[in-house]
Design a protein around this motif. Sequence first.
Motif: not given
Length: 376
Positions: A33, A39, A85, A160, A199-200, A204, A206
């Motif tokens: 992270k 990400g 993630l 993503h 951005y995230k 968290a 992406p």
Amino acid sequence: MDFTFTEEQQMLLDTTRRFIAKDYGFEARQKIKSNAPEGFSRETWQGLADIGLLSLNVPESDGGLGGSPIDTMLVMNAVGEGLLLEPYLASAVLATKTLALLGNEAQRTELLPALAAGEKIAALAHDEPSSRFDRMAIETRAWQVGDGFVLTGHKSVVPHGASADVLLVTARLAKTGESGPLAVFMVPRDTVGLRHVAYKTVDAVPAAELWLNQAYVPATALLDSGDAEAALAQVLDFGLAAVCAEAVGALDKLLAATVEYARNRKQFGQPIGKFQALQHRMADMVLHIEQARSMSYLAAVRCNDADPAVRNRALDAAKVVIGQAARFVGQQAVQLHGGMGVTDELDVSHYFKRLMAIELQFGSTDQHLEAYAQQL
């Protein structure tokens, strides 16, 4: 009803859990992270491909496993437990399902094997700022120019979206201000006229905002097999069932962490788990989780139903119950851990954030409750 999994399904769940436990502990996730440029971990993504999880929703006729919604549910349980993630939902579930339903033979041959092997990542770019309360309220437009199409519009919070090699962009086949049928286009990441801002999100994961400013794609980019709007509804319902399963995995982990903390944390000379008031709260957590688990099974069973009314009723109900469980169990877990329950160093806060995001994903709890009430 018999909820016993088959031997193959249990092996699938155990294999996924072992992989996550071995290579994706909380400390490893924290490093990914904080340090991974995209990400998420490309190494972990390839590992998921190596054990066959990325080919789960690829039809057997296209070289995949042709898994069932129950198989996806089990994998997403493990994904929720591990707080992955990586773009499993975005690419291996939503994008793969879209290509399987709408892609012609050439398009499936071009992309599905690459997605299954982990060589490429795809993302469904569907949501827009104006579509929050109506998932088919799409303002992005595409019209024919020469031998291809020009796309213009804004896609919002695309999971993503900045890392995807191919974006599956939904648009209306009409010029701006006009109405038309829904269509899906394969748009490579390097297409001229496509701009993104990465951005995230709060959990968290992406994400990206995408702007298409007269982005040109060839005619072969159009996924044109069948009714695109009906197929998109099936894809989104399949994704909704998948996040319901992910939520159950996260809920199980939150409960386990809370019970363990209550056994070890001492106050007034004894573990706080012996206090009856706290026992009652943890018992309520168990009840919410078991209700959520049952509704996740219902969502998985019904998400491929040919009758949209039957499918929507079951999925609306599942999202309401699981959304309520996510909020209740998450809040109780944080409160029972005290101030440390919201710190970045404790996994409880990360599960809480992911559950908060899931409650809003594919429509909020209130939206689905209203939709369910209208069907009565």
